[in-house]
Design an enzyme around this catalytic site. Structure first.
Site, PDB file in Angstrom:
ATOM      1  CG  HIS A   1       5.159  -0.121  -1.732  1.00  0.00           C
ATOM      2  ND1 HIS A   1       6.516   0.110  -1.745  1.00  0.00           N
ATOM      3  CD2 HIS A   1       4.690   0.484  -0.612  1.00  0.00           C
ATOM      4  CE1 HIS A   1       6.835   0.828  -0.671  1.00  0.00           C
ATOM      5  NE2 HIS A   1       5.752   1.066   0.021  1.00  0.00           N
TER       6      HIS A   1
ATOM      7  CB  CYS B   1       5.470   4.020  -1.389  1.00  0.00           C
ATOM      8  SG  CYS B   1       6.434   4.867  -0.162  1.00  0.00           S
TER       9      CYS B   1
ATOM     10  CG  ASP C   1       4.928  -6.500  -1.893  1.00  0.00           C
ATOM     11  OD1 ASP C   1       4.787  -6.787  -0.682  1.00  0.00           O
ATOM     12  OD2 ASP C   1       5.013  -5.332  -2.305  1.00  0.00           O
TER      13      ASP C   1
ATOM     14  CE  LYS D   1       5.065  -2.436   5.168  1.00  0.00           C
ATOM     15  NZ  LYS D   1       4.761  -1.023   5.403  1.00  0.00           N
TER      16      LYS D   1
ATOM     17  CD  GLN E   1       0.285  -3.140   3.861  1.00  0.00           C
ATOM     18  OE1 GLN E   1      -0.394  -3.427   4.845  1.00  0.00           O
ATOM     19  NE2 GLN E   1       1.241  -2.228   3.907  1.00  0.00           N
TER      20      GLN E   1
HETATM   21  C1  LIG Z   1       2.627  -3.605  -0.475  1.00  0.00           C
HETATM   22  C2  LIG Z   1       3.942  -3.161   0.092  1.00  0.00           C
HETATM   23  N1  LIG Z   1       5.077  -3.604  -0.462  1.00  0.00           N
HETATM   24  C3  LIG Z   1       6.275  -3.250   0.018  1.00  0.00           C
HETATM   25  C4  LIG Z   1       6.402  -2.406   1.083  1.00  0.00           C
HETATM   26  C5  LIG Z   1       7.764  -2.057   1.596  1.00  0.00           C
HETATM   27  O1  LIG Z   1       7.944  -2.606   2.855  1.00  0.00           O
HETATM   28  P1  LIG Z   1       9.264  -2.270   3.711  1.00  0.00           P
HETATM   29  O2  LIG Z   1       9.351  -0.774   3.753  1.00  0.00           O
HETATM   30  O3  LIG Z   1       8.980  -2.879   5.041  1.00  0.00           O
HETATM   31  O4  LIG Z   1      10.406  -2.892   3.008  1.00  0.00           O
HETATM   32  C6  LIG Z   1       5.262  -1.892   1.678  1.00  0.00           C
HETATM   33  C7  LIG Z   1       5.352  -0.920   2.786  1.00  0.00           C
HETATM   34  O5  LIG Z   1       4.465  -0.118   2.993  1.00  0.00           O
HETATM   35  C8  LIG Z   1       3.995  -2.294   1.184  1.00  0.00           C
HETATM   36  O6  LIG Z   1       2.866  -1.850   1.733  1.00  0.00           O
END
Ligand SMILES: Cc1ncc(COP(=O)(O)O)c(C=O)c1O
Length: 422
Positions: free
Chosen positions: A139, A380, A216, A242, A219
């Site tokens: 992401h 993203c 990270d 999420k 998900q």
């Molecule tokens: C794999 C992953 N990393 C990071 C993020 C960023 O999360 P946040 O916008 O809650 O900070 C997302 C959000 O879609 C994501 O799917």
């Protein structure tokens, strides 16, 4: 679609029991509403999940009965709010099986968790000519913070490639790691493809060279029981919103030994031990990283989400989503001209696809008229789209409250799109 042992670093939990999805759906008031006159089919869970009543009520209950600023007052309300906030931290510790509550830092979400590590650990440890390793399926929030750091420090970003199925080529990691590698930062589950990344193996390889690993978990946490110690994560970060919890709050887990060595992220109240104009000293962990009044109510809603998800059983959610993803993949794959993007052997929660000759935004717009919420775009993850040579995909992403009937509605909706555009 099954996730097997080497890939899934989870706690050994109770055996799986099928979810009573119809009963669980009643916990989520929004699922009863209609959209454009049709029953809502919410399949945009990778973007954010809907909230159960317990999560909606918990912050309101606090505001009504026990609200004050935390860590500052001796009065009853401040003490009650502090206790609730720290209880949320302890719940997060247990949820991740972290060793100590001081390893749990409240942040705004995954994005801030990664930026915090890049701006503290990264700025301290990464110098000119050093290297940061990520994967090709990240992401943007696990790309851009490292690019900013590398630009500032004249360091280099290295990328572990993926194959045509969307699996990370882990064998390439051995080749990419050098004596200049300072950190490896990888997603646990890809938001664009659903690939379940073998993070434990990646951590083993990196650790054999003495290199720390950030994961990270945005998900992963809503759909897999995560054990940061079993994985061997040095840092692990995720977002409450999420995983059925409040917005604006998340967790950065860091091993105490590393957090101790890191400089503060932001300056302000609560993160100090003492302040004079000559010299300021830092508070102990985790408060050194929590400047200013935090999202107190968010932390309370987050704690309610942990209780909710734990009550349902994360292992049961894993099994439910695996079953549903298998069903959805079979049903959608039978549609002529539909291409599933991301066919990794280990996959969970996310189904990305394109339709020959039809732009994903048109797919999303027609489905919306049917009450079906999916996401369309690059998610993203523009480098992933570039890799597959497409500008965008349509993405259905699952949660514990989704049903086979909703997948059938999606399939029917896609057939309607085909009838309109062909
Ligand atoms: C794999 C992953 N990393 C990071 C993020 C960023 O999360 P946040 O916008 O809650 O900070 C997302 C959000 O879609 C994501 O799917």
């Amino acid at each position: 679609m099954s996730t097997t042992a080497p890939f899934r670093a989870t706690r050994s939990g109770p055996s799986q029991t099928p979810l009573d999805v119809e009963a669980l759906r009643r916990d989520f008031p929004i699922l009863a509403r209609k959209v454009h006159g049709k029953p809502l089919v919410y399949l945009d869970n990778a973007a954010t999940t809907q909230k159960p009543t317990a999560v909606i009520e918990a912050p309101a209950d606090m505001y009504r009965n026990a609200y004050g600023n935390i860590h500052r007052g001796v009065h009853e309300l401040s003490v009650a709010a502090t206790d609730a906030y720290e209880a949320a931290r302890e719940k997060a510790r247990a949820f991740l099986n972290a060793a100590e509550a001081r390893e749990i830092v409240f942040v705004r979400g995954t994005t801030e968790g990664i930026n915090l590590v890049a701006q503290t650990f990264g700025r301290q440890r990464v110098g000119e000519g050093d290297e940061v390793v990520i994967t090709a399926l990240e992401h943007h929030s696990n790309i851009v913070p490292w690019q900013l750091l590398c630009e500032e420090k004249k360091a280099h970003l290295r990328v572990i490639p993926i194959d045509r199925t969307g699996e990370v080529k882990v064998d390439e990691l051995e080749r990419l790691l050098t004596p200049r590698t300072r950190i490896v930062s990888v997603a646990h589950v890809s938001n664009a493809l659903g690939t379940l990344v073998p993070v434990r193996r990646i951590a083993e390889i990196a650790h054999s060279r003495g290199i720390p690993v950030l994961i990270d978990g945005a998900q992963a946490v809503p759909r897999l029981a995560v054990d940061v110690r079993a994985i061997g994560a040095d840092f692990y970060t995720f977002s409450s919103h999420k995983m059925y919890g409040s917005t604006g709050v998340g967790i950065l887990y860091g091993r105490a030994e590393l957090l101790e060595e890191m400089p503060p992220y932001q300056g302000g109240g609560d993160m100090i031990s003492s302040v004079t104009f000559e010299k300021t000293t830092w508070n102990v962990l985790p408060y050194k990283f929590e400047a200013g009044t935090p999202n107190i109510a968010g932390a309370i809603g987050f704690a309610a989400a942990i209780d909710y998800l734990t009550g349902v059983g994360v292992e049961n959610v894993t099994a439910h989503e695996e079953e549903l993803l298998g069903y959805a993949t079979r049903e959608l794959s039978a549609i002529p001209g539909l291409n599933v993007i991301g066919t990794a052997r280990e996959k969970i929660g996310v189904l990305s696809f394109t339709l020959d000759g039809i732009h994903p935004h048109d797919v999303g717009t027609v489905l919306d008229q049917e009450g079906i919420a999916i996401r369309t775009g690059h998610h993203c993850a523009q480098p992933v789209m570039e890799f597959f040579g497409i500008p965008a995909t349509a993405r259905a992403s699952l949660a514990l409250y989704n049903t086979r009937g909703e997948i059938d509605a999606l399939t029917e909706g896609i057939r309607k799109v085909l009838r309109m555009f062909r």
